[in-house]
Design a protein around this motif. Structure first.
Motif, PDB file in Angstrom:
ATOM      1  N   GLU A  65      -8.105   1.147 -11.064  1.00 22.50           N
ATOM      2  CA  GLU A  65      -8.256   0.141  -9.933  1.00 22.50           C
ATOM      3  C   GLU A  65      -6.743   0.762  -9.022  1.00 22.50           C
ATOM      4  OE1 GLU A  65      -6.858  -4.109 -10.498  1.00 22.50           O
ATOM      5  OE2 GLU A  65      -8.321  -3.573 -12.042  1.00 22.50           O
ATOM      6  N   VAL A  66      -5.784   1.071  -9.761  1.00 21.00           N
ATOM      7  CA  VAL A  66      -4.646   1.302  -9.157  1.00 21.00           C
ATOM      8  C   VAL A  66      -4.374   3.042  -8.794  1.00 21.00           C
ATOM      9  CG1 VAL A  66      -1.933   1.247  -9.375  1.00 21.00           C
ATOM     10  CG2 VAL A  66      -3.307  -1.034 -10.196  1.00 21.00           C
TER      11      VAL A  66
ATOM     12  N   ASN B 287      -5.737   6.282  -8.023  1.00 17.53           N
ATOM     13  CA  ASN B 287      -7.053   6.898  -7.354  1.00 17.53           C
ATOM     14  C   ASN B 287      -7.343   8.149  -7.602  1.00 17.53           C
ATOM     15  OD1 ASN B 287      -7.188   4.294  -5.540  1.00 17.53           O
ATOM     16  ND2 ASN B 287      -5.493   5.025  -4.265  1.00 17.53           N
TER      17      ASN B 287
ATOM     18  N   THR C  12       3.863   5.798  -5.340  1.00 13.59           N
ATOM     19  CA  THR C  12       5.356   5.044  -5.614  1.00 13.59           C
ATOM     20  C   THR C  12       6.462   6.278  -5.884  1.00 13.59           C
ATOM     21  OG1 THR C  12       4.729   5.053  -7.922  1.00 13.59           O
ATOM     22  CG2 THR C  12       4.376   3.023  -6.746  1.00 13.59           C
TER      23      THR C  12
ATOM     24  N   ALA D 142       1.427  -0.055 -14.353  1.00 14.61           N
ATOM     25  CA  ALA D 142       0.070  -0.648 -13.898  1.00 14.61           C
ATOM     26  C   ALA D 142      -0.754  -1.427 -15.190  1.00 14.61           C
ATOM     27  CB  ALA D 142      -0.834   0.117 -13.172  1.00 14.61           C
TER      28      ALA D 142
ATOM     29  N   TYR E  16       5.557  -2.438  -7.161  1.00 18.89           N
ATOM     30  CA  TYR E  16       4.297  -1.960  -6.266  1.00 18.89           C
ATOM     31  C   TYR E  16       3.362  -2.852  -6.962  1.00 18.89           C
ATOM     32  CZ  TYR E  16       0.529   0.953  -4.369  1.00 18.89           C
ATOM     33  OH  TYR E  16      -0.552   1.530  -3.971  1.00 18.89           O
ATOM     34  N   VAL E  17       3.159  -2.658  -8.363  1.00 15.69           N
ATOM     35  CA  VAL E  17       1.806  -3.137  -8.886  1.00 15.69           C
ATOM     36  C   VAL E  17       1.972  -4.864  -8.699  1.00 15.69           C
ATOM     37  CG1 VAL E  17       0.584  -3.582 -11.175  1.00 15.69           C
ATOM     38  CG2 VAL E  17       1.501  -1.468 -10.540  1.00 15.69           C
TER      39      VAL E  17
ATOM     40  N   GLY F  14       3.583  -6.321  -6.392  1.00 16.03           N
ATOM     41  CA  GLY F  14       3.142  -6.746  -5.061  1.00 16.03           C
ATOM     42  C   GLY F  14       1.605  -6.855  -4.800  1.00 16.03           C
ATOM     43  N   GLN F  15       0.970  -5.947  -5.145  1.00 17.07           N
ATOM     44  CA  GLN F  15      -0.527  -5.713  -5.122  1.00 17.07           C
ATOM     45  C   GLN F  15      -1.172  -6.927  -5.736  1.00 17.07           C
ATOM     46  OE1 GLN F  15      -1.988  -1.888  -6.312  1.00 17.07           O
ATOM     47  NE2 GLN F  15      -2.044  -1.418  -4.283  1.00 17.07           N
ATOM     48  N   SER F  16      -0.621  -7.646  -6.670  1.00 19.46           N
ATOM     49  CA  SER F  16      -1.411  -8.569  -7.337  1.00 19.46           C
ATOM     50  C   SER F  16      -0.431 -10.115  -6.910  1.00 19.46           C
ATOM     51  CB  SER F  16      -1.231  -8.406  -8.948  1.00 19.46           C
ATOM     52  OG  SER F  16      -1.993  -7.161  -9.307  1.00 19.46           O
ATOM     53  N   ASN F  17       0.378  -9.897  -6.247  1.00 16.20           N
ATOM     54  CA  ASN F  17       1.111 -11.326  -5.799  1.00 16.20           C
ATOM     55  C   ASN F  17       1.730 -11.922  -7.039  1.00 16.20           C
ATOM     56  OD1 ASN F  17       0.538 -11.075  -3.005  1.00 16.20           O
ATOM     57  ND2 ASN F  17      -1.720 -12.017  -3.581  1.00 16.20           N
TER      58      ASN F  17
END
Length: 324
Positions: free
Chosen positions: A20-21, A23, A52, A61, A90-91, A93-96
């Protein structure tokens, strides 16, 4: 060949977890110029093309996505020369997920700026990665944050190991992999994957001549501590930690040969990528290229060289071009 510290099944689990992270697979390209120079088929695994800018996204991730919901709510902390911190930020941030990155004052400004843009709280601590690591564990004790280690962690190593699965899919003829060697997470993961499929595949680790901690630790037979020195391959700086559990024994198992690369050769590797592949890569990523350019030979006939990251500042590039 399988090691009990990293069952091959864990790499396949990582591949599923991080899809999912990540691509799709990163590209594997044929380097005509390098192949002609060396006299073998040389391929470049372009790990610097992640969002990144480095392979570190895979391990970060896999580790963060394996945490419980309670652990995610308390946040994560990490210590890094830059690339791992960027990946964790980065990871997270994507997941709060709250994130603090601890770094030494040796980290280039370009990487510090990137960390802040990704939303991480940055703490600059001391002269080395060991100092930054100590601060992370203070945060763990004080606030219950989970420390995301840069390399010495099974989930992180398994995440990097997914590169080995992709290499085999993209170049099943591979008989040698040349991998940047620092803490050993990248080499341990790829080595575990490739050796599980074919133990005859040659695993070559490349480090800079200055402060090559894993190289010197392997010679001594136990983790050692070295003073960090300035180098073009700044991403390869850092210690193994006094209680290394995974990467030292895994590197001992899977590494076939370790090579030291001069600063001049690393610079030549950076310029080679700019000139022949129109890509800007950092010193750590160019170390293997510089070594091949200098040695003009390889152990294998189908060689995959891992281009690990692109987090290099413009000043360094300008300096190399001016002085070539």
């Amino acid at each position: 060949m399988e090691h009990p510290l990293l069952p091959f099944r864990e790499v396949w689990k990582a591949k599923k977890r991080i899809r999912e992270v990540i691509n799709g697979p990163t590209p594997l390209i044929y380097s005509e110029h390098l192949s002609h120079h060396v006299g073998a088929h040389i391929y470049l695994k372009l790990e610097h093309l992640h969002p990144t800018g480095s392979f570190k996204l895979r391990g970060a991730a896999n580790k963060i996505l394996s945490l419980t919901q309670e652990e995610k709510e308390k946040g994560v902390a990490t210590f890094s020369t830059g690339n791992h911190g960027i990946a964790v930020s980065y990871v997270a941030g994507q997941s709060n997920i709250p994130c603090i990155v601890c770094i030494s004052n040796r980290v280039p400004a370009a990487k510090v700026d990137r960390l802040k843009r990704l939303g991480a709280q940055v703490e600059v601590v001391g002269e080395s990665q060991d100092d930054a690591e100590a601060r992370c564990y203070e945060l763990q004790r004080e606030a219950g944050m989970t420390v995301i280690k840069p390399f010495d962690d099974q989930e992180v190593i398994a995440g990097q190991g997914t590169i080995g699965l992709e290499i085999m899919e993209q170049c099943p003829e591979v008989d040698q992999a040349i991998i940047p060697l620092s803490g050993g997470g990248l080499l341990s993961g790829i080595g575990a994957s490739l050796k599980a499929i074919d133990s005859a595949i040659q695993i070559t680790g490349v480090s800079m001549e200055k402060s090559a901690v894993m190289y010197e630790s392997l010679l001594k037979g136990e983790p050692v501590t070295l003073k960090e020195e300035d180098t073009l391959a700044d991403s390869l700086l850092g210690g193994l930690g006094p209680n290394n559990e995974y990467t030292f024994p895994l590197t001992q198992t899977f590494l076939d040969e370790a090579k030291l690369v001069s600063e001049e050769s690393i610079g030549n590797g950076i310029l080679f990528m700019l000139t022949h592949h129109k890509m800007a890569v950092e010193g750590a990523a160019a170390a293997g290229i510089g070594w091949l350019l200098n040695e003009k030979t390889s152990t294998g006939s189908h060689v995959v060289l891992v281009v690990s990251g692109n987090n290099i500042d413009q000043h360094t590039i300008n300096h190399l071009i001016k002085n070539q």
